[in-house]
Design an enzyme around this catalytic site. Structure first.
Site: not given
Length: 307
Positions: A170-172, A175-176
């Site tokens: 999950h890539c901050p 945000e996905n």
């Protein structure tokens, strides 16, 4: 980081398909009973207020850094004054392309696992070809959070509150989640972003001439800050791109690489990586295949187990 495999027995397909040893609750096998109601899915993190703020910050920062390169005495400003607009227009086009790719990756479906009735009810003929068919005698794990059947290599994301096919991470920043459906476009975005950042470093350096005076510092402080910010972002994007290319060439994911010792289907495999089919085939499957993959078929075939 070494990946150590220790196993004294070979479990059946059901045990090998367990994606995580820790589950919040263990629902019974078979159809979901009434006491285990399927909770409604909440919106993904990318659609929430946090996602909107992150995307707005990315667009604003990209625009501010690009604008700063035009406002100072850089090569872009000099070419613009001379009427040579090819490189300035090309740079603006690349910046816009990177921002559009960012929004596309941030908002697209990363490969959410749908409920069985949702797949059967809204699946067209074209979609039925795209979705891989799992062999009938392979038991799929029931997620204890969202109550869907998890295909192999899927993982439940606590932030998105959905199960994601071939979950990577999950890539901050976007945000996905990065999963089977958007991982390829995520790599394209990183590549375009790296080209923009490297070009931005060159442009910012062309406008810097160092003098030991407060007057110089007052007039060049924004360009100097922009230069160091672009350097930092360049290093981050370069490391991300190189690490993901390595993982793709091995046909593994960030989650599997970091949590190899906790994932049952990897610990119980006779091979260090049961999905590795060689660098060329791994890269071909990732970049050129338009279909989702039934990883169960590759896993059991590589482990010499009947499918």
């Amino acid at each position: 980081m070494g990946l150590i495999l220790s196993c004294q027995h070979r479990p059946g397909p059901a045990a090998a398909l367990t994606n995580s040893p820790v589950r919040p609750r263990t629902p019974p096998a078979g159809p979901v009973p009434a006491r285990w109601p399927r909770p409604p899915f909440r919106a993904a993190a990318a659609m929430g207020p946090a996602g909107r703020w992150v995307r707005a910050a990315h667009a604003a920062l990209s625009g501010a850094l690009a604008l700063g390169l035009f406002l100072h005495r850089t090569d872009l400003q000099k070419q613009q004054e001379r009427g040579e607009l090819l490189q300035p227009l090309l740079f603006i086009s690349l910046v816009l392309c990177s921002v559009l790719l960012y929004f596309k990756v941030s908002l697209m479906d990363p490969g959410f696992v749908k409920a069985e009735e949702e797949e059967q009810g809204g699946k067209s003929e074209e979609q039925s070809v795209m979705i891989p068919q799992v062999p009938g005698n392979v038991k799929m794990r029931l997620c204890g959070y969202c109550m869907v059947r998890q295909p192999m290599r899927a993982k439940h994301c606590q932030l998105c509150q959905r199960c994601v096919r071939r979950y990577d991470h999950h890539c901050p920043w976007i945000e996905n989640c990065v999963g089977e459906k958007n991982h390829r476009l995520f790599m394209v975005y990183l590549s375009v972003q790296l080209v923009v950042l490297l070009w931005g470093v060159h442009i910012a350096w062309s406008g810097l001439y160092f003098e030991q005076s407060w007057h110089w510092l007052r007039h060049n402080i924004l360009l100097l800050v922009s230069f160091f910010l672009i350097i930092i972002f360049t290093i981050i994007v370069l490391l991300l791109l190189v690490s993901h290319l390595y993982l793709i060439s091995c046909n593994t994911t960030t989650w599997e690489f970091m949590s190899h010792h906790r994932i049952s289907y990897l610990r119980h495999s006779e091979l260090e990586n049961p999905f590795d089919q060689g660098i060329i085939l791994n890269l071909w499957r990732f970049f050129c295949s338009c279909h989702l993959t039934a990883w169960e078929k590759i896993y059991f075939h590589r482990n010499n187990e009947p499918v």
